[in-house]
Design a protein around this motif. Structure first.
Motif, PDB file in Angstrom:
ATOM      1  N   ASN A 146       0.805  -1.098   0.012  1.00 58.18           N
ATOM      2  CA  ASN A 146       0.023  -0.023   0.126  1.00 58.18           C
ATOM      3  C   ASN A 146       0.812   1.224  -0.054  1.00 58.18           C
ATOM      4  N   LEU A 147       0.642   2.255  -0.645  1.00 57.66           N
ATOM      5  CA  LEU A 147       1.194   3.616  -0.813  1.00 57.66           C
ATOM      6  C   LEU A 147       1.415   4.175   0.662  1.00 57.66           C
ATOM      7  N   ASP A 148       0.762   3.715   1.684  1.00 54.71           N
ATOM      8  CA  ASP A 148       1.117   4.327   2.689  1.00 54.71           C
ATOM      9  C   ASP A 148       1.607   3.636   3.891  1.00 54.71           C
ATOM     10  N   THR A 149       2.269   2.516   3.580  1.00 60.15           N
ATOM     11  CA  THR A 149       3.038   1.796   4.487  1.00 60.15           C
ATOM     12  C   THR A 149       4.409   2.242   4.479  1.00 60.15           C
ATOM     13  N   ILE A 150       5.185   2.023   5.555  1.00 55.70           N
ATOM     14  CA  ILE A 150       6.593   2.141   5.754  1.00 55.70           C
ATOM     15  C   ILE A 150       7.438   1.315   4.965  1.00 55.70           C
ATOM     16  N   GLU A 151       7.199   0.059   4.583  1.00 51.76           N
ATOM     17  CA  GLU A 151       7.812  -0.589   3.617  1.00 51.76           C
ATOM     18  C   GLU A 151       7.768  -0.131   2.178  1.00 51.76           C
ATOM     19  N   PHE A 152       6.715   0.071   1.804  1.00 45.67           N
ATOM     20  CA  PHE A 152       6.516   0.549   0.313  1.00 45.67           C
ATOM     21  C   PHE A 152       7.112   2.147   0.224  1.00 45.67           C
ATOM     22  N   LYS A 153       7.016   2.918   1.029  1.00 47.64           N
ATOM     23  CA  LYS A 153       7.703   4.230   1.163  1.00 47.64           C
ATOM     24  C   LYS A 153       9.170   4.121   1.171  1.00 47.64           C
ATOM     25  N   ALA A 154       9.775   3.282   2.023  1.00 52.52           N
ATOM     26  CA  ALA A 154      11.076   3.231   1.912  1.00 52.52           C
ATOM     27  C   ALA A 154      11.844   2.585   0.737  1.00 52.52           C
ATOM     28  N   ILE A 155      11.147   1.763  -0.100  1.00 49.80           N
ATOM     29  CA  ILE A 155      11.716   1.425  -1.299  1.00 49.80           C
ATOM     30  C   ILE A 155      11.737   2.683  -2.229  1.00 49.80           C
ATOM     31  N   TRP A 156      10.556   3.182  -2.395  1.00 53.79           N
ATOM     32  CA  TRP A 156      10.689   4.453  -3.430  1.00 53.79           C
ATOM     33  C   TRP A 156      11.543   5.366  -3.087  1.00 53.79           C
ATOM     34  N   ILE A 157      11.565   5.903  -1.603  1.00 52.63           N
ATOM     35  CA  ILE A 157      12.658   6.824  -1.145  1.00 52.63           C
ATOM     36  C   ILE A 157      14.100   6.390  -1.713  1.00 52.63           C
ATOM     37  N   ILE A 158      14.452   5.328  -1.540  1.00 48.10           N
ATOM     38  CA  ILE A 158      15.894   4.649  -1.696  1.00 48.10           C
ATOM     39  C   ILE A 158      15.936   4.992  -3.453  1.00 48.10           C
ATOM     40  N   ILE A 159      14.955   4.644  -3.991  1.00 47.12           N
ATOM     41  CA  ILE A 159      15.249   4.670  -5.586  1.00 47.12           C
ATOM     42  C   ILE A 159      15.344   6.240  -6.044  1.00 47.12           C
ATOM     43  N   LEU A 160      14.448   7.274  -5.258  1.00 44.78           N
ATOM     44  CA  LEU A 160      14.403   8.497  -5.564  1.00 44.78           C
ATOM     45  C   LEU A 160      15.683   9.296  -5.056  1.00 44.78           C
ATOM     46  N   ILE A 161      16.136   8.753  -3.972  1.00 47.11           N
ATOM     47  CA  ILE A 161      17.544   9.472  -3.463  1.00 47.11           C
ATOM     48  C   ILE A 161      18.552   9.083  -4.187  1.00 47.11           C
ATOM     49  N   SER A 162      18.500   7.882  -4.897  1.00 47.10           N
ATOM     50  CA  SER A 162      19.636   7.500  -5.734  1.00 47.10           C
ATOM     51  C   SER A 162      19.770   8.245  -7.099  1.00 47.10           C
ATOM     52  N   GLY A 163      18.357   8.472  -7.524  1.00 44.14           N
ATOM     53  CA  GLY A 163      18.359   9.499  -8.414  1.00 44.14           C
ATOM     54  C   GLY A 163      18.816  10.931  -8.485  1.00 44.14           C
ATOM     55  N   VAL A 164      18.483  11.309  -7.417  1.00 41.60           N
ATOM     56  CA  VAL A 164      18.918  12.651  -7.094  1.00 41.60           C
ATOM     57  C   VAL A 164      20.460  12.715  -6.925  1.00 41.60           C
ATOM     58  N   VAL A 165      21.062  11.871  -6.056  1.00 44.19           N
ATOM     59  CA  VAL A 165      22.306  11.942  -6.201  1.00 44.19           C
ATOM     60  C   VAL A 165      23.351  11.670  -7.455  1.00 44.19           C
ATOM     61  N   VAL A 166      22.966  10.711  -8.080  1.00 47.60           N
ATOM     62  CA  VAL A 166      23.559  10.363  -9.625  1.00 47.60           C
ATOM     63  C   VAL A 166      23.236  11.719 -10.348  1.00 47.60           C
ATOM     64  N   SER A 167      22.213  12.134 -10.588  1.00 49.93           N
ATOM     65  CA  SER A 167      21.972  13.335 -11.455  1.00 49.93           C
ATOM     66  C   SER A 167      22.900  14.580 -10.949  1.00 49.93           C
ATOM     67  N   SER A 168      23.330  14.538  -9.590  1.00 50.34           N
ATOM     68  CA  SER A 168      24.002  15.615  -9.103  1.00 50.34           C
ATOM     69  C   SER A 168      25.057  15.744  -9.105  1.00 50.34           C
ATOM     70  N   ILE A 169      25.939  14.885  -9.587  1.00 44.11           N
ATOM     71  CA  ILE A 169      27.318  14.664  -9.267  1.00 44.11           C
ATOM     72  C   ILE A 169      28.111  14.989 -10.674  1.00 44.11           C
ATOM     73  N   GLY A 170      27.552  15.495 -11.640  1.00 41.19           N
ATOM     74  CA  GLY A 170      28.341  15.984 -12.839  1.00 41.19           C
ATOM     75  C   GLY A 170      28.394  15.143 -13.963  1.00 41.19           C
ATOM     76  N   TYR A 171      27.682  13.973 -13.824  1.00 41.06           N
ATOM     77  CA  TYR A 171      27.543  13.278 -15.344  1.00 41.06           C
ATOM     78  C   TYR A 171      26.692  13.946 -16.267  1.00 41.06           C
ATOM     79  N   LYS A 172      26.835  13.969 -17.458  1.00 39.02           N
ATOM     80  CA  LYS A 172      26.132  14.375 -18.571  1.00 39.02           C
ATOM     81  C   LYS A 172      24.836  13.919 -18.619  1.00 39.02           C
TER      82      LYS A 172
END
Length: 405
Positions: free
Chosen positions: A312-338
């Motif tokens: 379910n969208l409001d469970t901790i487990e579900f949120k933890a997964i999408w937060i990890i993917i989202l943070i990884s995308g933010v970090v990789v796109s911020s470190i200077g790769y084209k």
């Protein structure tokens, strides 16, 4: 007349019309003109074939593809292998894909506002801003809010990219020739698999099977789900074709290097003035935000299903997964790769991973638990044809990568 209910398939369109589509389609049009548009037609047909199966699976079983894969393999070793493959495919593919989504949306914002917020730091703040917007939408925990936001974004980018198509006045005879007559010019293999990889996205199979059961709970609703597919997916294909045609009309045969979708704007400015850049930036931003939301959402549905977690969208487990993917995308796109490098890698990676997930889907669609809703002979033939083509293209791309071709 009752209007068809739309929603889950629009999420699929919002997912595959991301910055990857804009960049890949722009490169295809720039380097090969209209000759690869047939690959987009194949992609749309393949997407409809596979997504129809996932919609049927989700509605009939009231479970997503991840849950069905887990329950279909009772033997411990086979189950472990299947879980490992799916987790690897989703984590690797979506982490790369998400960084491309956020990079593309950042390009759209910077092009739209013509501001640099990075200051003295090498890290741009744009990816962080995009990540926050995606976070707020997903954190709401409401499927209806996410669905409505994504439908709006699809409408915005449709208007933006179809407007640029009309402005450039592409050669319609060459367009239809490229659409209906398949060809593979020298050096086009990776571009073809990238075009397919940006449309027939593996994680969309998980996203669709999980989202349809949020809207429909009975096999009697299958006709509505089919109508949803036939409205949403062709619209996405039309947008992709418009982008290829815009690039072909503006840049094919000229010595032009595309670094971002914003590079399409100068060709439009003589006709449309400064608004050309604005239209391209709006389209790219909408595409980036929509995919930046759907990639983590699909990852959460896939991994929570295959790992037997609450989805379910409001469970901790579900949120933890999408937060990890989202943070990884933010970090990789911020470190200077084209951004173009990140996006291109994501598209090719998705094209290579697709056959694995497609094979899982075909296996499950023939299981007894679907009863009368199992695949027919024709549906199996069409599914196997899609699998065969993706296997051939994936094999060629791997051989090229290792220098065997």
């Amino acid at each position: 007349m009752k209007l068809p209910q739309v929603g889950p398939a629009f999420l699929v369109t919002a997912a595959f019309i991301g910055p990857g589509t804009v960049i890949t389609a722009s490169l295809a049009g720039t380097h090969f003109g209209y000759s690869l548009i047939w690959a987009l037609l194949f992609s749309v047909i393949a997407t409809i074939i596979l997504q129809e199966m996932t919609a049927r699976l989700g509605i009939v079983t009231q479970q997503g593809l991840g849950e069905n894969i887990r329950s279909s393999f009772q033997q411990p070793l086979l189950r472990a292998i299947s879980i490992l493959l799916v987790v690897s495919a989703i984590v690797v593919g979506n982490a790369a894909y998400q960084s491309g989504n956020i990079s593309g949306a950042s390009l759209g914002l910077s092009g739209l506002l013509e501001l640099q917020l990075s200051g003295s730091s090498d890290l741009s703040l744009w990816p962080l801003i995009i990540g926050v917007v995606a976070f707020i939408l997903l954190w709401s925990g409401s499927y209806k809010i996410v669905e409505k936001a994504l439908i709006l974004l699809v409408c915005i980018m449709s208007l933006a990219f179809l407007t640029t198509f009309i402005i450039t006045q592409p050669d319609l005879s060459e367009l239809f020739s490229g659409l209906l007559i398949p060809s593979m010019p020298d050096g086009s293999t990776l571009t073809i698999i990238a075009l397919i990889g940006t449309t027939v996205v593996p994680y969309n199979l998980f996203l669709h099977s999980a989202s349809v059961k949020q809207k429909w709970q009975s096999p009697d609703d299958l006709p509505e789900a089919t109508k949803d597919l036939f409205i949403s997916i062709p619209l996405g294909g039309l947008i992709s074709i418009a982008i290829v045609s815009t690039a072909a009309a503006a840049f094919f045969g000229k010595q032009v290097t595309i670094q971002s979708a914003a590079d399409l704007a100068p060709a439009l400015e003589p006709v449309f003035g400064e608004l050309a850049k604005t239209f391209m930036a709006i389209g790219l931003f909408a595409a980036g935000i929509s995919s930046a939301v759907t990639a983590p959402l699909a990852s959460a549905y896939a991994l929570s299903g295959i790992l037997n977690l609450k989805n379910n969208l409001d469970t901790i487990e579900f949120k933890a997964i999408w937060i990890i993917i989202l943070i990884s995308g933010v970090v990789v796109s911020s470190i200077g790769y084209k951004p173009i490098s990140i996006i291109w890698f994501a598209q090719v990676a998705n094209g290579i991973l697709l056959p694995i997930i497609c094979a899982f889907l075909l296996w499950i669609m023939n299981s007894e638990k679907l009863g009368s809703h199992r695949n027919s002979a024709m549906q199996n033939i069409l599914g196997l044809a899609v699998l065969a083509v993706t296997l051939i293209l994936s094999g060629r791309s791997l051989m090229l990568a290792f220098g065997w071709l």
